[in-house]
Design a protein around this motif. Structure first.
Motif, mmCIF file in Angstrom:
data_model
loop_
_atom_site.group_PDB
_atom_site.id
_atom_site.type_symbol
_atom_site.label_atom_id
_atom_site.label_comp_id
_atom_site.label_asym_id
_atom_site.label_seq_id
_atom_site.Cartn_x
_atom_site.Cartn_y
_atom_site.Cartn_z
ATOM 1 N N ARG A 1 39.300 -27.769 -40.575
ATOM 2 C CA ARG A 1 38.875 -27.245 -39.278
ATOM 3 C C ARG A 1 40.116 -26.812 -38.515
ATOM 4 N NH1 ARG A 1 36.185 -32.577 -36.814
ATOM 5 N NH2 ARG A 1 35.283 -32.523 -38.906
ATOM 6 N N ARG A 2 39.915 -26.039 -37.477
ATOM 7 C CA ARG A 2 41.049 -25.553 -36.698
ATOM 8 C C ARG A 2 41.821 -26.726 -36.097
ATOM 9 N NH1 ARG A 2 40.844 -20.121 -35.530
ATOM 10 N NH2 ARG A 2 38.914 -19.049 -36.050
ATOM 11 N N PRO A 3 43.120 -26.582 -35.970
ATOM 12 C CA PRO A 3 43.954 -25.406 -36.271
ATOM 13 C C PRO A 3 44.410 -25.325 -37.734
ATOM 14 C CG PRO A 3 45.314 -27.080 -35.277
ATOM 15 C CD PRO A 3 43.913 -27.648 -35.303
ATOM 16 N N VAL A 4 44.054 -26.351 -38.553
ATOM 17 C CA VAL A 4 44.457 -26.325 -39.965
ATOM 18 C C VAL A 4 43.190 -26.117 -40.793
ATOM 19 C CG1 VAL A 4 45.686 -27.522 -41.806
ATOM 20 C CG2 VAL A 4 46.350 -27.909 -39.427
ATOM 21 N N GLU A 5 42.839 -24.853 -40.999
ATOM 22 C CA GLU A 5 41.582 -24.547 -41.671
ATOM 23 C C GLU A 5 41.619 -24.812 -43.162
ATOM 24 O OE1 GLU A 5 39.319 -21.065 -39.600
ATOM 25 O OE2 GLU A 5 41.449 -20.502 -39.715
ATOM 26 N N HIS A 6 42.813 -24.756 -43.735
ATOM 27 C CA HIS A 6 42.944 -24.968 -45.176
ATOM 28 C C HIS A 6 44.066 -25.987 -45.425
ATOM 29 C CE1 HIS A 6 40.186 -21.694 -45.660
ATOM 30 N NE2 HIS A 6 41.005 -20.849 -45.059
ATOM 31 N N PRO A 7 43.732 -27.282 -45.410
ATOM 32 C CA PRO A 7 44.756 -28.313 -45.596
ATOM 33 C C PRO A 7 45.471 -28.227 -46.933
ATOM 34 C CG PRO A 7 42.715 -29.256 -44.747
ATOM 35 C CD PRO A 7 42.400 -27.852 -45.149
ATOM 36 N N ILE A 8 44.783 -27.684 -47.938
ATOM 37 C CA ILE A 8 45.388 -27.519 -49.261
ATOM 38 C C ILE A 8 44.981 -26.155 -49.803
ATOM 39 C CG2 ILE A 8 45.632 -28.438 -51.592
ATOM 40 C CD1 ILE A 8 44.505 -31.095 -50.511
ATOM 41 N N GLU A 9 45.940 -25.460 -50.380
ATOM 42 C CA GLU A 9 45.663 -24.205 -51.076
ATOM 43 C C GLU A 9 46.388 -24.213 -52.414
ATOM 44 O OE1 GLU A 9 44.968 -20.429 -48.299
ATOM 45 O OE2 GLU A 9 46.963 -21.285 -48.037
ATOM 46 N N ALA A 10 45.778 -23.566 -53.389
ATOM 47 C CA ALA A 10 46.455 -23.291 -54.657
ATOM 48 C C ALA A 10 46.357 -21.801 -54.905
ATOM 49 C CB ALA A 10 45.825 -24.060 -55.804
ATOM 50 N N ILE A 11 47.484 -21.178 -55.188
ATOM 51 C CA ILE A 11 47.545 -19.732 -55.363
ATOM 52 C C ILE A 11 48.112 -19.431 -56.746
ATOM 53 C CG2 ILE A 11 48.455 -17.561 -54.461
ATOM 54 C CD1 ILE A 11 48.943 -19.257 -51.799
ATOM 55 N N VAL A 12 47.296 -18.825 -57.592
ATOM 56 C CA VAL A 12 47.729 -18.422 -58.930
ATOM 57 C C VAL A 12 47.971 -16.916 -58.900
ATOM 58 C CG1 VAL A 12 47.115 -18.276 -61.367
ATOM 59 C CG2 VAL A 12 46.440 -20.286 -60.020
ATOM 60 N N THR A 13 49.195 -16.524 -59.193
ATOM 61 C CA THR A 13 49.566 -15.107 -59.133
ATOM 62 C C THR A 13 49.944 -14.607 -60.517
ATOM 63 O OG1 THR A 13 50.429 -15.435 -56.892
ATOM 64 C CG2 THR A 13 51.053 -13.409 -58.020
#
Length: 436
Positions: free
Chosen positions: A260-272
């Motif tokens: 939730r706001r202000p930290v909408e995504h506490p964890i992200e994983a990005i595969v590039t």
């Protein structure tokens, strides 16, 4: 490429390791691995074919097919076999060249050994000819280069870094807000570099191939490791899907925990996935890069919730699960198959990850729980680092992957100026068993 065999020192290349490889039901001959029961004239052709392609390992003294209940590892007379192979190389190769030979004795008094032949494409002359022809390696068999392939071989520089692919990743960067302040607790990166087949060198990424990779990642160990990092506070997530900068030769797949706001995504994983831009013929083979970034904002998320009872540090078990999940995902057969399909190469050429990058927005000591750890006076601070992997370890094997994760955690503690990490890791492992 079976990098554990190619990179192992002679002392580490034991008959037990070779027997374990031969016993694996999924271990078959490939572009970079071949079994030979004994010396034959075709063995010299296989050496040249590997040298003209990606290199590899040939194990002499192992049958290529095993009957049920029989041992594939039959052994040979090491010196006699090496003499025959070396003689064949001298007689047949133009220009003269020979690979490295490592005899691995049974050690049971029989006098038998397995001879490991390492063919390093970085040191072999290109093209390596036999009777004015250049053998090349296809999936599990040899062929002959046609005119176009022969011309490319003649123009190529040695296949620099093809076999130890997986190192040389660029370090990640922390995200920042409009005021230039960091938005992340830390970013963890691993990944691989890999060669590209002829088709992948010119064709764009297809939506189907990118979607197939996303589905394979969803079924890997990574999503579970990411949810675990949230310490039970994250109960919603959005699975891997294209998000952000996706282009004809770049794919960006993102997994996000929902907060939730202000930290909408506490964890992200990005595969590039980055395929190189091709601008005309070049002397070096094109190289693709796959990176996996884990961006954690759990400390910030906890602070925004005003929950003073929530520990704003990252427990050792969560870091263990995260690192293991990262490695396990990149050696997952389904993920490896889709990566190989995108790069138009054999799955044997998809390297195992050999680097871990960490960059934090604060001293690492402030991210770790204090229990069991003690700051070393005058040791200074660390904001992360680059942790190398032991190339001898096969990360598909749970126990060897565990060994690698433990090494990284011990290094993390030492670099942060802390003592006690080794004891913490040992106590943790005493209560757990490696997961497949």
């Amino acid at each position: 490429m079976n990098t554990s065999l190619f990179a192992a020192s002679a002392a580490d290349l034991t008959i037990e390791r070779i027997r374990a490889l031969a016993a694996r039901p999924d271990q078959v001959e490939s572009l970079t691995l071949e079994f030979k029961r004994e010396y034959s004239k075709s063995l010299v052709t296989t050496i040249a074919a590997m040298a003209n392609t990606y290199g590899g390992v040939i194990l002499v003294g192992i049958t290529d097919k095993a009957e049920p209940g029989t041992d594939r590892v039959v052994g040979v007379d090491a010196q006699d076999t090496i003499d025959k192979i070396a003689s064949g190389c001298r007689e047949k190769f133009d220009p003269p060249w020979e690979p490295a030979f490592i005899p691995v004795p049974f050690g049971d008094g029989s006098g038998l050994s397995v001879v490991a032949i390492r063919v390093d494409a970085n040191t072999a002359p290109r093209p390596l000819l036999i009777d004015l022809k250049a053998p090349i390696r296809l999936s599990g068999q040899n062929s002959t280069a046609d005119r176009d392939r022969l011309l490319r071989l003649a123009r190529e520089e040695p296949a620099a870094s093809v076999l130890p692919m997986g190192q040389g990743l660029m370090s990640p960067q922390l995200g920042v807000d409009n005021e230039g302040k960091s938005t992340d607790d830390f970013v963890l990166r691993t990944g691989i570099n890999l060669p590209m087949g002829d088709a992948a060198a010119w064709r764009p990424l297809s939506e189907r191939s990118v979607d197939a990779l996303a589905q394979a990642l969803k079924g890997s160990a990574l999503p579970g490791a990411l949810r675990n990092l949230g310490q039970g506070a994250i109960d919603q997530s959005m699975g891997f899907r294209p998000l952000g900068h996706n282009r004809a030769r770049t794919a960006r797949l993102v997994w996000q925990a929902v907060g939730r706001r202000p930290v909408e995504h506490p964890i992200e994983a990005i595969v590039t996935v980055n395929l190189p831009q091709i601008h005309g013929p070049g002397s070096a083979a094109p190289v693709a890069t796959i990176t996996v970034d884990v961006v954690s904002r759990i400390c910030r998320y906890a602070g925004s919730m005003g929950n003073t009872s929530w520990e704003h540090r990252y427990p050792l078990p969560d870091l263990v699960v995260l690192c293991d999940g990262l490695l396990k995902a990149l050696v997952d057969p389904g993920v490896v198959e889709e990566i190989a399909r995108i790069a138009d190469i054999d799955t044997a050429l998809v390297a195992q990850p050999r680097e871990l990058h960490l960059i934090a927005d604060r001293p690492v000591v402030e991210l770790l729980p204090s229990a069991g750890l003690k700051e070393i006076p005058g040791a200074g601070t660390s904001l992360g680092g680059i942790f190398r992997a032991n190339p001898v370890l096969d990360l598909r094997i749970a126990a060897e992957r565990q060994e690698q994760v433990d090494d990284w955690l011990r290094q993390l503690g030492l670099d942060a100026g802390l003592s006690g990490m080794e004891a913490l890791v040992e106590r943790y492992r005493a209560t757990t068993t490696p997961s497949g």
